[in-house]
Motif scaffolding. Sequence first.
Motif, PDB file in Angstrom:
ATOM      1  N   LEU A  74       0.843  -1.183   0.000  1.00  0.00           N
ATOM      2  CA  LEU A  74       0.000   0.000   0.000  1.00  0.00           C
ATOM      3  C   LEU A  74       0.882   1.238   0.000  1.00  0.00           C
ATOM      4  N   SER A  75       0.285   2.379  -0.200  1.00  0.00           N
ATOM      5  CA  SER A  75       1.060   3.618  -0.280  1.00  0.00           C
ATOM      6  C   SER A  75       1.785   3.949   1.022  1.00  0.00           C
ATOM      7  N   ASP A  76       1.279   3.417   2.168  1.00  0.00           N
ATOM      8  CA  ASP A  76       1.969   3.660   3.438  1.00  0.00           C
ATOM      9  C   ASP A  76       3.022   2.615   3.750  1.00  0.00           C
ATOM     10  N   GLY A  77       3.282   1.713   2.808  1.00  0.00           N
ATOM     11  CA  GLY A  77       4.306   0.706   2.979  1.00  0.00           C
ATOM     12  C   GLY A  77       3.818  -0.635   3.497  1.00  0.00           C
ATOM     13  N   THR A  78       2.535  -0.726   3.862  1.00  0.00           N
ATOM     14  CA  THR A  78       1.998  -1.985   4.373  1.00  0.00           C
ATOM     15  C   THR A  78       2.031  -3.060   3.298  1.00  0.00           C
TER      16      THR A  78
END
Length: 348
Positions: A74-78
């Motif tokens: 995901l964009s937050d690194g998840t």
Amino acid sequence: MTSPTLTFALLLLALLVWMSVPLIPAVMELVRPRDAAPLDAVGNDAGNLTYFAESFTARATREGLLGTMVPPRLSDGTEVRTHSVGQPLPKQRGAFEEFVVLMDSEPLPEGTELASECLARLTVRGSPNVTYRALLGQRDIYLAPGSMVQRWVHSRGRLEVANDCQLWGRATADRQIILGTNVAFERLESDVIRVTDVETAETPVLPTGAYERFVPRKARELGPAYWRVEDGVSIPAGNVLIGSLIATGSIVVNDGARITGSIKAHGEIIVRNGAVIVGSISARDRVTIERGARVSGPVISETAVVVEAAVIGGAGKRTTVTAPIVRLLPGATIYGAVMAAADGMTVS
């Protein structure tokens, strides 16, 4: 001449009296309850139960999780993990910390624990004892026995929950929710909520002329067709009360009786088999809606609500059942929402 100390004391006393004036009605009501208006709330304080699901859907769309190719992160690194018949998640002892996308209807391994959100692109056919932190289903969701939802679950279609499940937080569905027995819940909302997949026959609402007219005795009329009774009230079988009623004791609506209006009791309220209430119910003590009864408006108790094989609300007329403790028996049918602040459970 008045001393400065006495002057200050008098001013302080006057200030305290002035500040306490708005509290006088509340104190009088606490000492001797005399509230006049029947409760007409329909759960507006519940907020939007599908808020998390709507936010999650927007996020999934932005992240491309509904597209042809699911991104690895995901964009937050998840990190994102997918589960499908061709590439299933392995069975493991610990929880999966990654964001999980269910690509098809392949069941997860029994006992799987998902510590992050889960998106199901097709129908969810769950395995026993699976724990979901949060689950969004783009189609129907079938939770197997022993499943747990820790925060919220939403189905774009039908949400069916087997016996012995736990639904903490919010459980919502666009079409309907079907609950098994021994299901713990907090907040439910859908067009229709049923305990067991058996439709309960709705008691017909006959014209008021089909009943014998009932007017409570020793009642004080607070307004047109609006009474207060300093005791309990029993509405006889086959009678109709046209108007609203408040009782300082309990209210019993006997078999086949009808009320067109709202009722409120400082004791308990019992709506017996085949009785019809076209209005709201509120009580300080327990509210029991017996088998075959029908209530069109909200049912609210400060203590507990028990709904047997009865109907609350109606198709196209959603309402709310609200109490600290809620018990739903097989055949209970609620159109709208159920809020159990402390303890919600379906029982056999």
